[in-house]
Design a protein around this motif. Sequence first.
Motif, mmCIF file in Angstrom:
data_model
loop_
_atom_site.group_PDB
_atom_site.id
_atom_site.type_symbol
_atom_site.label_atom_id
_atom_site.label_comp_id
_atom_site.label_asym_id
_atom_site.label_seq_id
_atom_site.Cartn_x
_atom_site.Cartn_y
_atom_site.Cartn_z
ATOM 1 N N MET A 1 0.823 -1.251 0.044
ATOM 2 C CA MET A 1 -0.049 0.015 0.135
ATOM 3 C C MET A 1 0.766 1.212 0.019
ATOM 4 N N LEU A 2 0.657 2.191 -0.811
ATOM 5 C CA LEU A 2 1.295 3.238 -0.903
ATOM 6 C C LEU A 2 1.084 4.266 0.232
ATOM 7 N N SER A 3 2.049 5.115 0.796
ATOM 8 C CA SER A 3 1.792 5.782 1.975
ATOM 9 C C SER A 3 0.898 7.080 1.837
ATOM 10 N N PRO A 4 0.293 7.658 2.682
ATOM 11 C CA PRO A 4 -0.777 8.437 2.169
ATOM 12 C C PRO A 4 -0.112 9.900 1.535
ATOM 13 N N ARG A 5 1.042 10.096 2.270
ATOM 14 C CA ARG A 5 1.727 11.456 1.413
ATOM 15 C C ARG A 5 2.031 11.132 -0.016
ATOM 16 N N SER A 6 2.615 9.954 -0.229
ATOM 17 C CA SER A 6 2.988 9.515 -1.450
ATOM 18 C C SER A 6 1.520 9.335 -2.532
ATOM 19 N N THR A 7 0.510 8.889 -1.920
ATOM 20 C CA THR A 7 -0.599 8.721 -2.481
ATOM 21 C C THR A 7 -1.212 10.201 -3.102
ATOM 22 N N GLU A 8 -1.138 11.108 -2.304
ATOM 23 C CA GLU A 8 -1.554 12.693 -2.604
ATOM 24 C C GLU A 8 -0.626 13.042 -3.834
ATOM 25 N N VAL A 9 0.849 12.736 -3.564
ATOM 26 C CA VAL A 9 1.639 13.382 -4.758
ATOM 27 C C VAL A 9 1.392 12.525 -6.028
ATOM 28 N N VAL A 10 1.597 11.087 -5.949
ATOM 29 C CA VAL A 10 1.158 10.541 -7.285
ATOM 30 C C VAL A 10 -0.174 10.820 -7.853
ATOM 31 N N ARG A 11 -1.222 11.024 -6.987
ATOM 32 C CA ARG A 11 -2.392 11.509 -7.795
ATOM 33 C C ARG A 11 -2.480 12.923 -8.254
ATOM 34 N N ALA A 12 -1.686 13.698 -7.870
ATOM 35 C CA ALA A 12 -1.365 15.106 -8.292
ATOM 36 C C ALA A 12 -0.470 15.025 -9.561
ATOM 37 N N THR A 13 0.359 14.236 -9.592
ATOM 38 C CA THR A 13 1.241 14.232 -10.652
ATOM 39 C C THR A 13 1.067 13.118 -11.572
ATOM 40 N N LEU A 14 0.198 12.347 -11.459
ATOM 41 C CA LEU A 14 -0.095 11.146 -12.510
ATOM 42 C C LEU A 14 -0.329 11.694 -13.769
ATOM 43 N N PRO A 15 -1.108 12.833 -14.133
ATOM 44 C CA PRO A 15 -1.516 13.230 -15.364
ATOM 45 C C PRO A 15 -0.236 13.786 -16.156
ATOM 46 N N VAL A 16 0.808 14.156 -15.330
ATOM 47 C CA VAL A 16 2.031 14.699 -16.046
ATOM 48 C C VAL A 16 2.795 13.556 -16.298
ATOM 49 N N VAL A 17 3.175 12.704 -15.467
ATOM 50 C CA VAL A 17 3.944 11.603 -15.597
ATOM 51 C C VAL A 17 3.436 10.500 -16.619
ATOM 52 N N GLY A 18 1.915 10.320 -16.540
ATOM 53 C CA GLY A 18 1.292 9.521 -17.543
ATOM 54 C C GLY A 18 1.149 10.003 -18.707
ATOM 55 N N GLY A 19 1.235 11.497 -19.131
ATOM 56 C CA GLY A 19 1.269 12.084 -20.301
ATOM 57 C C GLY A 19 2.668 11.946 -20.687
ATOM 58 N N ALA A 20 3.556 11.719 -20.244
ATOM 59 C CA ALA A 20 5.080 11.898 -20.552
ATOM 60 C C ALA A 20 5.540 10.410 -20.668
ATOM 61 N N ILE A 21 4.931 9.279 -20.077
ATOM 62 C CA ILE A 21 5.414 7.976 -19.848
ATOM 63 C C ILE A 21 5.896 7.320 -21.238
#
Length: 396
Positions: A1-21
Motif C-alpha cells: 500500500m502506498l503511504s498517504p503522502r505519496s498517494t497525494e503526490v502520485v495522484r497530483a502528478t499522475l497526469p503529468v507523468v502518465g502523459g510523458a510516460i
Amino acid sequence: MLSPRSTEVVRATLPVVGGAIGTITDVFYQRLFAAHPELLRDLFNRGNQAAGTQRQALAGSIAAFATALVERPDVRPDAMLARIAHKHASLGIAPEQYEVVYEHLFAAIVEVLGDAVTEEVAAAWSEVYWLMANALIETERRLYAERGAIAGDSWRRWTVAERVEETATTATFRLRPADGEPVAPFRAGQYVSVRVPLADGARQIRQYSLTDAPGARERTITVKREQGDPAGEVSNRLHDTVRAGDVLELSAPYGDLVLDGHDGPLLLASAGIGCTPIVAMLKELVERGHSAPVIAVHGDRTHGTHPLRDERAGLIGKLAAGTDLTWYEAPERPWPAERTGRVDLSGVALPDGLRAYLCGPLPFMRAVRAQLVERGVPASAIHYEVFGPDLWLASA
C-alpha cells in the motif's frame, strides 16, 4: 500500500507523468542499452524494441500500477503482476536487475520532466516503483523455487526428436531432455522460453506455448514464421536451421493462463497461432473426462493457414459435450456463411456459469471479450494470454 503522502503526490502528478510516460520509456531504454548493451543482445526482444511494442507495454504497466495504487489502494493488481512475473521468470530475470532498471528509469524521468521532479515527487514515484518491483521479485522468487531453479536460471538443453511441417508457415518441434533426466509436469496453457544463438552472436529469447498434455514426457511447441518488418529473428532461425537431432535451450514452463479445475462450462477462444495453448487445454480436459459443455472457438484466415486444425478437431470430438466453431476469413472450400469472416458469437448459445480463455492477437481478444461481456459473462470469468509484450493495458 502506498503511504498517504505519496498517494497525494502520485495522484497530483499522475497526469503529468502518465502523459510523458511514452517519452520517459524511450529515454529509459536508450540509457539502459547504452550502459548495458548485453541486455539488448541477449535478453530483450530486439524485434519488439525496433517496433516500439516493448516500450508501450512498459509504459502501460507502470501507468496501470500507479493508477491502481491511488484509485484502489486496498486492492493490489495481482493479475497484472502475476502475468509480468511469469514472463520475467521465463526470461531469467534476477532481483539485482531491478536496481539497474531503477537507476536508468529515474534518470529518464528527471531528464524528461526536469524541474517538475522535486525531491517529494521523486520519493513518491520511487515508492511506486519499489512497491511494484518488490512484489515482482517476491513472486519470481516463488516461481523459481517451485521449479527448483536458481533465481535467473532455469535453462535446460533439449534435443529435437521430430520436426513436423503443419502449414506453409508453422512447424512443430517435439523435444526430449538432452540429459535423459525426468521431465517436470506443467499446467495446460503454459509456455517455455527458447534461447537461440543468432548469426551475429546474440542469444535471443522467445516464448512458445506448450501443446502437450500436462503429464507428457517431452516438450512440444508449434512455431509460426513471423514475417513483416522487422521479421521474427528467432522464429525464422528455428524454421530455417533447426532439424531433428539439433539441441535447443528451453526454460522451465511458466505462464498464468491455466485451467483452474473448473468443472462447469468453458469457452476456449483462439485465433491464428493462439490455438497452441488451447490445444494443451483440450488435452487436459479430455484426460480428466470433463463432462460440461466446452465451446472451442477459432478464427483464421484460411483452412491452409490454420495450424493444428485436425488435432484440435479430434480433441473436441473426444469431449462429452464439445462444440467446434471455426471462422475463416477466406475459406478454401465450401463453408457455412455464418462462420465466414471474423469470429461472431452473437448466434452462439452461452451457458450460465461460463468461464472463458482467450489467446490470439489483441484486436481479436478485445472483440471476443466485448461480445462476452455484452452477453452477460462477468469480466472476472474472462482470462487471456498475449504473445509478445502485453499491450492490453497500454492500449486501454
